[in-house]
Structures are given as C-alpha cells and as structure tokens.
Design a protein around this motif. Structure first.
Motif, mmCIF file in Angstrom:
data_model
loop_
_atom_site.group_PDB
_atom_site.id
_atom_site.type_symbol
_atom_site.label_atom_id
_atom_site.label_comp_id
_atom_site.label_asym_id
_atom_site.label_seq_id
_atom_site.Cartn_x
_atom_site.Cartn_y
_atom_site.Cartn_z
ATOM 1 N N UNK A 200 -25.914 22.989 20.732
ATOM 2 C CA UNK A 200 -27.195 22.318 20.517
ATOM 3 C C UNK A 200 -27.418 22.129 19.020
ATOM 4 N N UNK A 201 -27.402 20.882 18.575
ATOM 5 C CA UNK A 201 -27.604 20.609 17.143
ATOM 6 C C UNK A 201 -28.986 21.058 16.658
ATOM 7 N N UNK A 202 -30.065 20.819 17.424
ATOM 8 C CA UNK A 202 -31.372 21.310 16.968
ATOM 9 C C UNK A 202 -31.418 22.839 16.853
ATOM 10 N N UNK A 252 -17.500 9.403 23.477
ATOM 11 C CA UNK A 252 -18.945 9.243 23.290
ATOM 12 C C UNK A 252 -19.679 10.538 23.647
ATOM 13 N N UNK A 253 -19.226 11.208 24.709
ATOM 14 C CA UNK A 253 -19.862 12.476 25.098
ATOM 15 C C UNK A 253 -19.622 13.534 24.030
ATOM 16 N N UNK A 254 -18.378 13.621 23.545
ATOM 17 C CA UNK A 254 -18.063 14.613 22.519
ATOM 18 C C UNK A 254 -18.877 14.360 21.248
ATOM 19 N N UNK A 255 -18.995 13.090 20.847
ATOM 20 C CA UNK A 255 -19.770 12.772 19.645
ATOM 21 C C UNK A 255 -21.233 13.138 19.829
ATOM 22 N N UNK A 256 -21.759 12.899 21.023
ATOM 23 C CA UNK A 256 -23.153 13.247 21.302
ATOM 24 C C UNK A 256 -23.347 14.760 21.308
ATOM 25 N N UNK A 257 -22.437 15.471 21.976
ATOM 26 C CA UNK A 257 -22.560 16.925 22.095
ATOM 27 C C UNK A 257 -22.434 17.629 20.747
ATOM 28 N N UNK A 258 -21.516 17.142 19.914
ATOM 29 C CA UNK A 258 -21.152 17.872 18.694
ATOM 30 C C UNK A 258 -21.822 17.335 17.436
ATOM 31 N N UNK A 259 -22.612 16.300 17.582
ATOM 32 C CA UNK A 259 -23.258 15.704 16.423
ATOM 33 C C UNK A 259 -24.160 16.728 15.718
ATOM 34 N N UNK A 260 -24.018 16.818 14.402
ATOM 35 C CA UNK A 260 -24.866 17.696 13.616
ATOM 36 C C UNK A 260 -24.448 19.154 13.612
ATOM 37 N N UNK A 261 -23.215 19.443 14.063
ATOM 38 C CA UNK A 261 -22.774 20.838 14.177
ATOM 39 C C UNK A 261 -21.740 21.238 13.127
ATOM 40 N N UNK A 262 -21.433 20.354 12.189
ATOM 41 C CA UNK A 262 -20.408 20.664 11.182
ATOM 42 C C UNK A 262 -19.105 21.086 11.855
ATOM 43 N N UNK A 263 -18.702 20.325 12.850
ATOM 44 C CA UNK A 263 -17.512 20.661 13.627
ATOM 45 C C UNK A 263 -16.710 19.391 13.882
ATOM 46 N N UNK A 264 -15.379 19.422 13.702
ATOM 47 C CA UNK A 264 -14.577 18.204 13.923
ATOM 48 C C UNK A 264 -14.592 17.780 15.391
ATOM 49 N N UNK A 265 -14.660 16.466 15.597
ATOM 50 C CA UNK A 265 -14.685 15.926 16.958
ATOM 51 C C UNK A 265 -13.277 15.520 17.353
ATOM 52 N N UNK A 323 -24.902 17.660 39.079
ATOM 53 C CA UNK A 323 -25.731 18.875 39.097
ATOM 54 C C UNK A 323 -25.672 19.575 37.746
ATOM 55 N N UNK A 324 -26.842 19.888 37.192
ATOM 56 C CA UNK A 324 -26.922 20.570 35.896
ATOM 57 C C UNK A 324 -27.888 21.744 36.004
ATOM 58 N N UNK A 325 -27.666 22.790 35.195
ATOM 59 C CA UNK A 325 -28.621 23.904 35.166
ATOM 60 C C UNK A 325 -29.852 23.524 34.356
ATOM 61 N N UNK A 326 -31.023 23.844 34.856
ATOM 62 C CA UNK A 326 -32.247 23.501 34.138
ATOM 63 C C UNK A 326 -32.308 24.254 32.816
ATOM 64 N N UNK A 327 -32.900 23.628 31.833
ATOM 65 C CA UNK A 327 -33.060 24.269 30.535
ATOM 66 C C UNK A 327 -31.868 24.119 29.615
ATOM 67 N N UNK A 328 -30.769 23.544 30.093
ATOM 68 C CA UNK A 328 -29.584 23.355 29.246
ATOM 69 C C UNK A 328 -29.555 21.879 28.841
ATOM 70 N N UNK A 329 -30.055 21.611 27.644
ATOM 71 C CA UNK A 329 -30.245 20.229 27.219
ATOM 72 C C UNK A 329 -28.936 19.464 27.108
#
Length: 480
Positions: A200-202, A252-265, A323-329
């Motif tokens: 989570x980048x935030x 696109x999913x990886x870029x969205x997930x890892x954006x703002x994390x200082x981690x190589x995609x 299906x996703x677990x609630x609270x996991x953005x």
C-alpha cells in the motif's frame, strides 16, 4: 509466523537462502547414504525439550512422518510433499539420533520436519486435527504460549524460562489480528510496534513519516498472483482460462500495486523461482504477454459469443466472481483493474468483498470463487514449498493446497523429477519443465515478486523484512 518462536525446526536459512542446522535443536544432519536408498542421519541436541519436560527424540520425527505421509486420510494435512517419499524413520545409536530412509530420493530433505510437533500430537488424527485449535498446548522454543483472546483478537507469547538456548531479550510478544486498512493507524498512534505495510503506497508513505519509525525492505520468496478456479463451471475449459490470462495486463496491475513504493517493477514469469533467486528464468512465453486480440479468438472458439457487452454461451453470461478480502485496498484495486481489462474482451467481472476472517476458510479453500488475488509466502525450497499448490488430485476431489483445482500427470511427473534429484542442476531443469506446463494449464497467474515492507519502531532490532532469512526470535529486542 508465530510458530517459529515456539516450535523446533531442524534447519535455518540465511538471507541468501543458504541452509544450515539450527544447533538449538540439531547438532548435525547429512545424507549418509545415496545407494541403494537415500539415508539422512540427524544428531539431535540432547538439551532440547518440550515444555512438558519430555526430551525431543527420534520418536517425534517418526510420528511426524507418519502423520504427514498422506497414508491415513483421517489426518487433515495440507501437503505430504517429501514425507510421502520416506520409507521409515528409525532410532539410531540412541534416542537423539534419527535415521530417515527414503523410498525414493528427495532433494529438498532439509525442508522436512519443520516445524516439528510432539509425538503426542501426531499420534492420532483426533489430536492432530483438533488439539491445537485456538491453543498451543506444547512448545519448545525461546517463547511459550501465553494466551489467546478471541474478543481482542490477540495471541500472546511469553519468554520461556526453561529454554536451553540463548535467553530471549523480550519478556513477551503480543500479536493482534486487524483489518489491513486499520494497521497503519494503530502503528502511527503507537498501539503497534511492527506491522506489515504490504504494497500500500499510502500506508508506506505514512509509515515513513511516522516519528521514530523505519520501513525495512527485502525481496523474499513472496509473490502476488491471481488464482483461477479450474473447478468453476465457467473456467473448467483450459482455453477459456488461457483467454482470461491473456486478457489481463499484468504490467498495468504491477505498476498500480507498486507505485510509490521505491521498488523496481518487474513481472514474475516463473511459478517456482523468484526474480532475485538463483535459478530464475522466464518460462511464460506467449501466455505471459497481454494479448486481448488472441483472448477474443480463444473465447470465440470456445463458444463464448458476444451478446451486447458480455459474452454468452447456451444463454449463460460469462460473469466471473472476483473474490477479495474486505479492507485490503490492493485486492479491491486489482479487482477493478481486471474488471476493466476483461470487460474489453466481453467478460463480466463481479467483485465480491468478503470478511477477511472468512476469505480463506469459506471462499478460497472450498473453491467458492472464480478468480481471487493474494500473495503466496514461499520458502528457500522452491519445489517442495510449491508442490502442493500445483499437484494434481488423482481422484478429482482432494485438492488440498491446490486452490486452482487444476493439474496434470505431466506436471506431477516433472515436479517429482525435480524433487527426487539430489543434483541441483537436474532438479532445476525439471522444475523449469514443470513451470512451462503450469503456464499452459493456467492455475496461478504470477504478477510480481512481492516486496516485503515492514514498519518497525526505530529502536526495535533484529526484526522486519527478513527476505529468505529466518528470524531468531530470541534476538529481537529494544536497543534502548
């Protein structure tokens, strides 16, 4: 894992995934014979004892083999990998020597017997299945079980004064179960000392700016993925699963997930080896490339024809439950991206958020989903730790850890060749062969090697993002 602080494991891994004995439990362990059969001899630490006072002996190893061998279906096991290949476990020159004879070679023999449970637990299916529910009756580590509070959702472990090894620096550790989106707030206001930030980048940004805190990072054997339920009526056709895979833009999913994390995609194109691990190679081929045009062709050929915005077959829409677990953005965001991507090829995605506590027990394990994202936490042993995820169900019913519920004899044969080889080069070649077949089968769609990001109080030492390294719980402590 809490059990690592409480229970024995014969071996430990360093940050490079190099394996050595844990001298608190085992003084020596090696292959003593290769022909006519593989034999491994363990010399146990005679000081090692269970919390009930009983010594840890060869009998505990024998009972664990018998429980996990898969021979008795009354034992509800996750995987019999390795244990099913053992012919016998015998007493050596005394109670503290264990002689393990294999029916056929097993290269990842160091992955076995950890964590080790006492013989009393493994001696009956009743005890194995039920004695440890909401309690940990016997331990053998630097900590022991302190209590379980269902209302507060906490588990407490406390320093064990009877521990024969180096004294634990902490008096106790309290683990608290919380929704993922509430963790950063609890950390920020001082309720928690350690949290898994996830991807989570935030939360990462907030943790970095928390006074007196650090975010510790590592690349470990964890990977984010989407599991395809091959037993689902809509996904039982492999061609349909391949089409869905081709219709998902992993980059696109990886870029969205890892954006703002200082981690190589970097996309993960192997089901067994991580990008940073020796042995990694890209086996995805054409099935790893985003190709919506080819996806449409496969769906047309499978009889799923466009009817407006959504494809239909025999009057039934191609409507998949994500299906996703609630609270996991991050899971919610992945669902929305997949929903948009697959909508472009005529596949409807219905996102279903479920309580986090029920996500695995009521949805993933019983197969109550079509697609679902989560992270697999691996080990330094790429084949044995992943075998159960891809193993075929010979009777078509007992899938155990294979939540995708698809497999094949060919995949099993390749994984078995890898597991049985004591030659690392041959084992690796067989693993790559298995991986190429899994890409064709479409069971798990790897996304990326998941960065481990753990927010920790700055003064708390020897804990955080561990990568392949096994934590020494007795070393965790405050520097001030």
């Amino acid at each position: 894992m809490i059990s690592n602080a409480l229970l024995p494991s014969p071996f430990t891994s360093n940050e490079k995934a190099e394996i050595s004995v844990d001298p608190d439990y085992v003084l020596d362990a090696k292959v003593t014979e290769q022909r006519p059969k593989q034999v491994v001899t363990y010399t146990l630490n005679p000081k090692a004892r269970w919390s009930d006072g009983k010594p840890i002996t060869w009998a505990d190893y024998q009972a664990q083999w018998q429980a996990l061998s898969g021979r008795d279906p009354a034992f509800h096991i996750v995987s019999s990998t390795g244990y099913q290949d053992i012919e016998k476990v015998a007493r050596g020159k005394d109670d503290h020597e264990v002689v393990v004879t294999f029916r056929k070679p097993f290269g990842d023999w160091q992955a076995l017997f950890g964590p080790l449970l006492p013989a009393a637990t493994n001696s009956s299916a009743q005890a194995f299945n039920n004695a440890w529910v909401n309690r940990i009756p016997v331990t053998a580590g630097p900590f022991k079980f302190g209590g379980f509070d269902q209302t507060a959702k906490t588990i407490t472990i406390v320093r064990d004064a009877a521990w024969w090894g180096e004294r634990a620096k902490l008096d106790k550790i309290i683990y608290r179960a919380s929704e993922q989106d509430s963790l950063i707030g609890a950390f920020n206001n001082g309720e928690l000392d350690v949290i898994d930030v996830g991807t989570s980048a935030p939360d990462y940004a907030r943790a970095k700016t928390t006074a007196g805190a650090q975010v510790r990072q590592a690349a470990g054997p964890d990977f984010r993925h989407i599991t395809f339920n091959g037993s689902s009526e809509l996904l039982k056709d492999r061609n349909v699963r391949q089409a869905i895979q081709l219709g998902i833009n992993r980059q696109a999913i990886a870029q969205s997930d890892l954006q703002g994390l200082d981690w190589p995609i970097a996309l993960l194109n192997n089901h067994f080896f991580m990008n940073t691990q020796e042995g990694y190679q890209d086996n995805a081929g054409a099935l790893g490339v985003y190709n919506p045009a080819r996806a449409k062709q496969l769906l047309d050929a499978a009889g799923w024809k466009l009817n407006g915005a959504v494809r239909q077959k025999d009057g039934k829409p191609l409507d998949l439950r994500f299906v996703v677990p609630s609270g996991v953005q991050i899971s919610k965001a992945e669902g929305e991206l997949v929903q948009s991507m697959l909508g472009q090829i005529g596949v409807k995605i219905t996102i279903k958020a479920v309580p986090s506590d029920d996500f695995f027990t009521k949805y993933v394990i019983p197969g109550n989903f079509d697609l679902t994202p989560f992270a697999y936490i691996g080990t330094p042993f790429p084949v044995s730790s992943s075998y159960g995820i891809y193993a075929n169900a010979t009777n078509g019913q007992n899938w155990n850890a294979n939540f995708g519920r698809t497999g094949s004899p060919a995949i099993d044969e390749a994984m078995n060749r890898a597991a049985q080889s004591l030659d690392p080069v041959r084992a690796r070649a067989a693993t790559q062969a298995a991986d190429r077949l899994i890409w064709q089968e479409v069971n798990v769609l790897p996304l990326y090697q998941r960065p481990q990001m753990v927010a920790v109080r700055q003064e708390l030492a020897n804990i955080g993002a561990r990568g392949f390294d096994d934590l020494r719980y007795q070393d965790i402590g405050f520097t001030d």
